[in-house]
Design a protein around this motif. Structure first.
Motif, mmCIF file in Angstrom:
data_model
loop_
_atom_site.group_PDB
_atom_site.id
_atom_site.type_symbol
_atom_site.label_atom_id
_atom_site.label_comp_id
_atom_site.label_asym_id
_atom_site.label_seq_id
_atom_site.Cartn_x
_atom_site.Cartn_y
_atom_site.Cartn_z
ATOM 1 N N ILE A 22 -3.445 37.984 81.966
ATOM 2 C CA ILE A 22 -4.643 37.989 81.122
ATOM 3 C C ILE A 22 -4.439 38.932 79.944
ATOM 4 N N PHE A 81 -2.134 38.345 87.748
ATOM 5 C CA PHE A 81 -3.273 37.755 87.039
ATOM 6 C C PHE A 81 -3.761 38.708 85.950
ATOM 7 N N LEU A 119 -10.881 28.907 72.941
ATOM 8 C CA LEU A 119 -10.109 29.442 71.813
ATOM 9 C C LEU A 119 -10.595 28.850 70.498
ATOM 10 N N ARG A 143 -5.660 24.392 87.067
ATOM 11 C CA ARG A 143 -4.911 24.524 85.819
ATOM 12 C C ARG A 143 -5.477 23.617 84.746
ATOM 13 N N ARG A 193 -4.846 23.344 93.027
ATOM 14 C CA ARG A 193 -4.027 24.043 92.020
ATOM 15 C C ARG A 193 -4.027 23.301 90.702
ATOM 16 N N ILE A 242 -1.459 30.750 77.795
ATOM 17 C CA ILE A 242 -2.332 30.698 78.968
ATOM 18 C C ILE A 242 -1.870 29.592 79.914
ATOM 19 N N VAL A 243 -1.601 28.431 79.331
ATOM 20 C CA VAL A 243 -1.141 27.332 80.181
ATOM 21 C C VAL A 243 0.155 27.722 80.886
ATOM 22 N N SER A 262 0.521 29.766 89.323
ATOM 23 C CA SER A 262 0.091 28.892 90.413
ATOM 24 C C SER A 262 1.294 28.437 91.238
ATOM 25 N N HIS A 318 1.963 28.676 99.293
ATOM 26 C CA HIS A 318 1.168 28.603 100.519
ATOM 27 C C HIS A 318 1.060 27.182 101.025
ATOM 28 N N ASP A 319 1.576 26.248 100.252
ATOM 29 C CA ASP A 319 1.578 24.866 100.696
ATOM 30 C C ASP A 319 2.349 24.797 102.000
ATOM 31 N N ARG A 372 11.655 29.205 83.238
ATOM 32 C CA ARG A 372 11.906 28.831 84.624
ATOM 33 C C ARG A 372 12.226 30.049 85.467
ATOM 34 N N LEU A 418 5.824 28.975 78.059
ATOM 35 C CA LEU A 418 5.532 27.704 78.725
ATOM 36 C C LEU A 418 6.783 27.132 79.372
ATOM 37 N N GLY A 419 7.921 27.310 78.706
ATOM 38 C CA GLY A 419 9.126 26.663 79.207
ATOM 39 C C GLY A 419 9.901 27.484 80.214
ATOM 40 N N LEU A 477 -3.279 29.486 73.640
ATOM 41 C CA LEU A 477 -3.496 28.412 74.612
ATOM 42 C C LEU A 477 -2.205 28.095 75.360
ATOM 43 N N TRP A 500 0.470 30.347 94.496
ATOM 44 C CA TRP A 500 -0.362 29.407 95.229
ATOM 45 C C TRP A 500 0.470 28.363 95.957
ATOM 46 N N GLU A 501 1.389 27.753 95.188
ATOM 47 C CA GLU A 501 2.103 26.642 95.783
ATOM 48 C C GLU A 501 2.918 27.095 96.980
ATOM 49 N N ALA A 554 -0.547 30.241 83.611
ATOM 50 C CA ALA A 554 -1.264 29.619 84.723
ATOM 51 C C ALA A 554 -0.303 28.786 85.560
ATOM 52 N N ARG A 555 0.595 28.103 84.859
ATOM 53 C CA ARG A 555 1.560 27.270 85.561
ATOM 54 C C ARG A 555 2.453 28.165 86.429
#
Lengths: 517, 957
Positions: A381, A377, B172, B161, B157, A423-424, A431, A438-439, A299, A296-297, A420, A435-436, A427-428
């Motif tokens: 997963i 992706f 879960l 999320r 986005r 996953i977060v 994205s 393409h901004d 960078r 999660l952390g 969880l 994804w970002e 996903a972060r």
């Protein structure tokens, strides 16, 4: 007699010096020989797995000296499976390295790779504790060479930490072996098992110290908290295809724990009672938690995957630390999954890194972004243990195996919550990366200034990667898919493996050539 | 058609659009539509049997060990949902073809959509709860992709999320719940679980399982307080909102509650958790919906409200309520999907979905207006539309339900929700379509082509048909589905418009009237609403995720701060602690060996060792001095080996010392002479304590080991006994190295070779980087010797060389029987060669060196390996040695052993490795103009002046 068992060690041990001697200046030939050698390894280990799948144990007396006086190689289901997994992974990695051109960024990539394979395969096949140490050294020094392949200040600094920490581990390994030898007078693992079982109850203290130190050595290799500190920086800064190969290295530690602590210091052995599971299980859960928090952390994409693989090691060790046949079967299954999944994600991370650097920030879109995003992706997963890939099945197996444990609620909670978080985190990262970018705000941005530290590195490639890189990744993904679809047969194999681990009489009798009682 | 095929078709179909998009958008959408249609037809083929009351099964073992099997079954509930999923799916595919613009990657869209569709079909057909979990999480993942489809939009986005985080976490939790449930029953098969109501409800684990499963359902179906993700998921393209977020995915939670209804419901826990959550959600959703200006947000909150309604009905636990729930699922799917599509049309044509900017569209978009009108009236619960029917049933059920003893809570709140529901439904019509035509639309709106309105129009037809002819149109489906939910006899119910003057009718009339009044007061209410402080879910969620990410980051960075000292400290402390624990929990036998007295010689050696070690500690920042002291330690250790009758070890140790000290001196040449900044006092103290603990621990361990005999006979007894007989040598150490444990040696020479190769590769890499420039311009930081190659030394080393090599050869050949061997010989030979480099210079020595060290290392390993393989031809294992005695004429008898050949490999590898390391390190020092063809700088016989000392030369060049 059949010499097939020793060929996984001898073949790379011949190939690597041959490459150094004769092909030093011919990268094309090195590639051909390296790939061919790895393909041959796949064939050999596949044949070995077929031989072992009937449950027989084969022993190979090196130098024709019988165990325990000489060194033996032992082939059973577990070692055959691990050897097969290693060579399959290596094939993917070597194809990727050739395709991406990583092997030309420094000297002797292929020779070191073959030596590395020799070390890993030897560690899986040997039946002798000191010989295991030797192979640990081989794989350590070769992996150090691979890790700093290509150079750059950051990588070299991470490499120093890697090698220093692991040398601490090697020292401890020697202490542990010395202690165990001083008590039992033997080095053969099966023989240690016999003697430990006969150990007088009033004289266990020193053996316990030796056993726990040995466990700690394996825990270092497996990167269990709090002995995992060597992993994040070195995997994140290694050439990522090499990090993909290293996915099997943590499994060497896991394998060794599974092997030695069922064979010699098993849960039923009175002399070493209460030494293993009591702390290994909480430590494994902590590993899982720290790994997912790290995801999660993160960078930087290398660290992202590095922590992801730490988390998967946590799950694996949780399962191993339960020390029941069901859990061991689950861990064998999960071990295959975790190796392939980490490797896939490291390779995908390399694709990203080569195109836009490692930082997880929005930038101009990179070439082939759609394909790479899909691969990311899939890899994420898999590593996070989401369906439909084998990670989910593996996680279910591990959780199911934990249901009779006293700590079942903690185990389930940690596994689910860290899933969880993972996953977060993925996903972060995904994205932002895919994804970002393409901004509209980032579409016309200039190339970011290269990191001061990385100025010695070659500039990022802009040309699309060779198809070989994708062949490698798709091949490994194919492995995961097969593992998922044929999870039934795979689990049958794993269950048979685990049952044999927890009833090691056949192993011991075969190695020591005793007639079955 | 087989259930496997029905479940698999969407997944198979997902492959095509992504590929066929190159053949055009029609090909992509057509392929998507065709596979869906096929699956739909397949389903319909099975429908008659299901409506007759049969259940269709398809079973396939996947992972029987775990109980995870690919078992599917189709009953009434599954049929209802599968029909909704595939039927509405078809309409959405059609709609999306015209909704998406040319710039949108349509192939991806359809692929994601079909993936989602497959996952949904999988959920509703699964007969195995673990399989269901697989599909459940797949819907989360595919909806993540669909919500984030417009990846250039930040809302998309973030919405993706958020949806993934919320539904994923619920999923879960559900894994935990399902595993518990499976453990209680002993099977993960739904058909088995559904027959074990008593067992499950009697289990002490019923409540945890219930809560965990409900968490999954509530998050998926956007129940309060997890409802906040749904409005943000509206950033997805409208077809996705219509499909996932009204008709199908959000109903997955309802589906599961309905599926589990027979075994989980009927307890107070079920009632209070489910019905209360549903009730609150229904009210909250309806109230918020009224104040949303974004058309899709309004619909999203209205969806939340209706999902709450259905949840509440399921929570009541009565059979009639369950029937009403099933009926409302159908009705809501029809009118809400139609409404979403109409909202999408408005957005598509008017380029805004802000209600404040719309109005008067009925003149411009008559078809859309008609569709939206009928659908929203149904949503408001106006007869004779289908929404009215199920709302009546809901109110009826609510009227008969008491909550914690109160008869008023549920009916009252239900009417309140219905009232708001009517109000926002009216608002959808009045503020968008009615009123005067405006002149400030972003574009000029008009009705779209038939492709876009045909889907919603079909749904609206259904809305009317079900309303008017409820029994013939929807009756069979509702009965079969309800029967599947209830799992027993159906209660008496009648789907019809007129039930007489029931309390529900009065409640309904009150709600509609109240709704109309509310709408009139809307402007004033809105002002109050906007003035109220209310928590913004997205801000909270973002704050939580942001804080978690930052926390994770700082925890990770703090934990892994890259300080080797700290990593080492943790290592030592952990190892020491666990080892002490292991020691303390065991029992230690008495020492069996007496401690010997220390003589003066021992004490001197000991004092040297201690003094040298302390010296290193004190002077370690002066690196060269520290190196010298390390040499002292090595010497004392070698002496110790020698004293303790281990001459092989002593020889090895001393030659290793020489080689390493030389190599380290070379390396030090490129490093600062002093160590960098050190840690502060406190930390130093801490590290000192840790180090002393670690050292003492190791010392104590060794002491304990040395004062005890082996508990078992050791394997070395065998080695001693068999060294000559079986190994052909009397030096048992050497026989162990090359024979008994030759495989270890084989590995170790490879380690040595690799180390040298790594040094070489590293050197190459560094010398190819810009470090090279720094090295070339390096100024020595110490005064250089004026005479780089002193005459005495050059002469001495050259004289020494043949002698040293001879000694090496001697040591090599005697090795098998007397102290010596390939390893030591290799080191001696290497030292002899290193001396040449040191004395005569790198260039001079390199010129005379004809074999590449790479080759020597390789040859060494290959010779050793080939010796080992040689045994294969004798049908013996790798590294089996053979020896024999020959007696050539005029010479004494001597022994020939293959072990010697192996030892030759060791010798070569050692020589090559040491020299390659030396050569690599030496290359760092190379500077232009350094090389001289004259090894001895001062040569009286030479013509040219001897002042070619390197530094000056560098400057000139």
């Amino acid at each position: 007699m059949s010499h097939l068992i020793v060929t996984p060690v001898v073949l790379p041990a011949l190939l690597a010096p041959f490459i150094i001697m004769a092909l030093r200046h011919h990268l094309d030939l090195q590639r051909i020989f390296s790939i061919a050698g790895t393909v041959a390894l796949v064939a050999i280990t596949l044949a070995l797995t077929v031989q072992a799948s009937d449950g027989s144990v084969q022993v190979y007396d090196l130098g024709d000296w019988p165990a325990p006086f000489g060194i033996v190689l032992v082939l059973d289901r577990l070692s055959a499976l691990m050897a097969l997994l290693t060579s399959l992974l290596a094939l993917g990695v070597v194809l990727y390295a050739v395709g991406s051109g990583w092997d030309e960024r420094g000297r002797h990539f292929h020779a070191l790779l073959q030596f590395q394979l020799m070390g890993i395969l030897g560690a899986f096949l040997t039946g002798d504790a000191f010989n295991l140490f030797v192979f640990f050294e081989v794989l350590l020094i070769a992996s150090y060479g691979l890790m700093i392949h290509g150079g750059g200040p950051k990588r070299l600094r991470a490499g120093v930490q890697y090698v220093v920490y692991n040398l601490l581990g090697s020292t401890l390994f020697l202490f542990a072996l010395g202690t165990i030898y001083a008590v039992t007078g033997t080095l053969n693992m099966a023989d240690i098992a016999v003697r430990v079982a006969e150990l007088p109850a009033e004289d266990t203290a020193l053996l316990r110290v030796g056993a726990v130190m040995l466990l700690l050595v394996f825990a270092i290799k497996a990167a269990v908290l709090p002995l995992h500190f060597w992993l994040p920086a070195s995997y994140a800064n290694a050439p990522l295809p090499v990090a993909a190969l290293f996915a099997i290295m943590t499994k060497v530690g896991a394998y060794a724990i599974l092997r030695v602590y069922t064979l010699a210091f098993g849960p039923d052995v009175s002399a070493t009672q209460g030494l293993v599971g009591d702390w290994l299980l909480p430590a494994a859960l902590l590993t899982l938690a720290v790994g997912s928090i790290g995801v999660l952390g993160a960078r930087e994409i290398g660290r992202l995957v590095a922590f992801g693989s730490i988390a998967s090691v946590g799950t694996l060790l949780t399962s191993i630390a339960l020390f029941t046949p069901e859990a061991a079967a689950a861990s064998v299954y999960y071990m295959i999954h975790s190796t392939l999944a980490s490797a896939i994600l490291f390779l995908v991370a390399d694709l990203v890194m080569e195109r836009r650097g490692g930082a997880i920030i929005a930038q101009r879109p990179m070439p082939q972004t759609g394909l790479i995003a899909s691969l990311f992706f899939v890899g994420a997963i898999a590593l996070a243990g989401m369906p439909p890939l084998s990670g989910f099945v593996g996680k279910l197996l591990v959780m199911d195996a934990a249901r009779d444990s006293d700590l079942v609620w903690s185990i389930w909670a940690v596994i689910l919550i860290s899933s969880l978080i993972t996953i977060v985190g993925f996903a972060r990262a995904g994205s932002i990366l895919f994804w970002e970018s393409h901004d509209a705000a980032h579409a016309r941005e200039a190339e970011p200034e290269p990191d001061e530290e990385d100025e010695d590195l070659p500039p990022p490639v802009s040309a699309p990667a060779s198809n070989l890189t994708f062949v490698a990744i798709f091949g490994l993904i194919g492995g995961l898919v097969l593992l998922t679809v044929f999870s039934g047969p795979a689990m049958n194999y794993a269950t048979a493996t685990a049952d044999a681990l927890f009833d090691p009489t056949a192993y011991i009798d075969t190695v020591l050539k005793r007639s079955p009682q | 058609m087989s259930l496997f095929l029905i479940a698999a078709l969407p997944f198979i179909g997902a492959v095509f659009p992504a590929l066929l998009i190159r053949a055009g958008r029609n090909a992509a959408s057509f392929s998507a539509g065709l596979t869906t249609l096929l699956a739909f037809v397949g389903l319909m083929i099975n429908a008659p049997a299901v409506l007759r009351g049969e259940t269709i099964h398809a079973r396939l073992d996947w992972l029987p060990g775990l109980g995870l099997n690919a078992n599917f079954f189709l009953d009434g509930l599954g049929l209802l949902f599968a029909t909704l999923i595939l039927g509405i799916g078809l309409l959405i595919i059609l709609y999306a073809r015209f909704y998406l613009s040319r710039e949108d990657p349509m192939g991806q869209f359809y692929s994601y959509l079909l993936l989602f569709q497959g996952a949904m079909v999988g959920i509703v057909l699964s007969d195995n709860i673990l399989l269901l979990l697989v599909f459940w999480e797949l819907t989360s993942l595919s909806s993540f992709l669909l919500i984030g489809y417009w990846k250039h939009l930040p809302e998309g986005r973030q919405g993706a999320r958020m949806a993934l985080a919320v539904t994923g976490s619920g999923g879960l939790a559900m894994i935990g719940g399902m595993l518990i449930l499976g453990n209680i029953v002993g099977s993960y098969d739904l058909t088995v679980i559904l027959q074990n109501k008593e067992l499950i409800q009697a289990s002490p684990l019923y409540l945890p399982a219930l809560i965990l499963i409900l968490l999954g359902c509530f998050t998926k179906s956007a129940q309060f307080p997890f409802h906040f993700w749904l409005p943000h998921a509206m950033a997805a393209p409208t077809p996705v909102s219509a499909y996932l977020h009204s008709a199908t995915m959000v109903k997955a939670g309802l589906f599961l509650m309905a599926r589990m209804w027979p075994v989980l419901s009927g307890t107070p826990e079920w009632f209070y958790i489910v019905a209360t959550t549903g009730l609150v959600t229904m009210v909250v959703g309806a109230v918020i919906a009224l104040f949303k200006d974004d058309l899709k947000a309004l619909l999203a909150f209205s969806t939340v409200s209706h999902l709450g309604l259905i949840t509440m009905l399921l929570g009541f636990g009565t059979k009639v309520a369950a029937v009403a729930a099933v009926f409302h699922i159908i009705n809501h799917a029809t009118f809400k999907a139609a409404l979403f599509m109409s909202a999408g049309i408005v957005d598509h044509e008017a380029h805004t979905r802000d209600i404040k900017r719309l109005g008067g569209l009925r003149h411009l978009m008559p078809i859309t207006f008609t569709i939206a009108l009928i659908a929203s009236l149904s949503m408001a619960g106006i007869p004779p539309l289908n929404g009215f029917l199920s709302k009546e049933m809901m109110l009826e059920a609510a009227f008969h339900t008491t909550w914690a003893g109160s008869h008023w809570v549920i009916p009252g709140l239900a009417v309140l929700a219905a009232l708001f529901s009517a109000a926002y439904s009216f608002r959808f019509i009045v503020h968008v379509f009615l009123g005067p035509k405006r002149h400030d639309y972003p574009t000029h709106p008009h009705d779209p082509g038939a492709g876009m309105w045909i889907g919603p129009a079909l749904l609206v037809v259904l809305v009317v048909m079900i309303g008017l002819f409820s029994s013939p149109v929807a009756g069979p489906m509702v009965s079969t589905a309800a029967q599947a939910v209830i799992g027993g006899e159906l209660p008496y119910f009648k789907l019809k418009l007129w039930h007489g003057l029931t309390p529900a009718l009065y409640m309904s009339i009150g709600a509609v009237a109240g709704g109309a009044i509310l709408l009139m007061l809307h402007a004033r209410l809105e002002a109050i609403w906007n003035a109220l402080p209310r928590p913004e879910a997205k801000t909270i969620f973002d704050a939580i995720i942001g804080a978690a990410t930052r926390l994770a980051n700082s925890v990770t960075d703090a934990l892994h701060n890259g300080s080797m000292t700290r990593y080492g400290a943790i290592f030592v402390v952990f190892v020491a602690a666990l080892s002490s624990y292991a020691y303390a929990t065991g029992t230690l036998g008495d020492p069996t060996r007496a401690v010997q007295a220390a003589g003066p010689l021992h004490l001197v050696a000991w004092a040297c060792l201690v003094a040298a070690t302390l010296g290193i500690l004190a002077l370690h920042h002066q690196r060269i001095l520290a190196l010298v002291l390390i040499g002292v330690v090595g010497l004392v250790v070698s002496l110790g080996f020698n004293y303790l009758s281990a001459p092989d070890l002593a020889l090895t140790q001393i030659s290793v010392e020489v080689v390493t000290i030389i190599l380290m001196l070379l390396a030090l040449n490129f490093m600062p002479k002093e160590t960098p900044r050190e840690s502060s006092g406190g930390r130093k103290l801490r590290d000192a304590v840790i180090a002393i603990v670690g050292g003492t621990g190791v010392g104590a361990l060794i002491y304990a080991l040395m004062t005890r005999d082996f508990l078992f006979p050791t394997i070395s007894e065998f080695h001693l006994a068999n060294s000559y007989k079986g190994g052909g040598g009397t030096n048992v150490v050497n026989v162990i190295l090359v024979d008994f444990r030759g495989f270890d040696t084989f590995g170790e020479i490879i380690v040595l070779g690799i180390a040298a190769i790594v040094i070489y590769a590293l050197t190459e890499t560094i010398l190819n980087s810009r470090v090279r420039a720094r090295l070339l311009n390096r100024q020595p930081d110490m005064p250089q010797a004026g005479d780089a190659h002193p005459l005495m030394m050059v002469v001495a080393t050259r004289v020494m060389m043949p002698i040293a090599l001879m000694v090496g050869a001697y040591i090599f050949f005697r090795g098998h029987n007397l102290p010596g061997g390939g390893f030591i010989a290799g080191l001696v030979a290497a030292i002899a060669l290193i001396m040449q480099y040191m004395a005569s210079g790198f260039a001079w020595a390199t010129e005379r060196q004809r074999f590449y060290y790479h080759g020597i290392i390789g040859a060494g390993v290959l010779v050793a390996a080939a010796t080992g393989i040689g045994a294969w031809f004798n049908d013996k294992p790798f590294l089996t040695s053979a020896f024999g005695y020959v007696h050539p004429p005029y010479l004494n008898e001597f022994e020939l052993a293959t072990a010697a050949l192996f030892d030759l490999g060791v010798f070569l590898a050692v020589v090559g490795a040491v020299l390659l390391a030396l050569e690599s390190l030496a290359r760092f020092a190379w500077q232009p103009g350094m090389s001289t063809e004259h090894a001895m700088d001062i040569n009286p016989a030479r013509d040219d002046a001897p002042e070619t000392v390197n530094i000056e030369n560098v400057k000139e060049v």
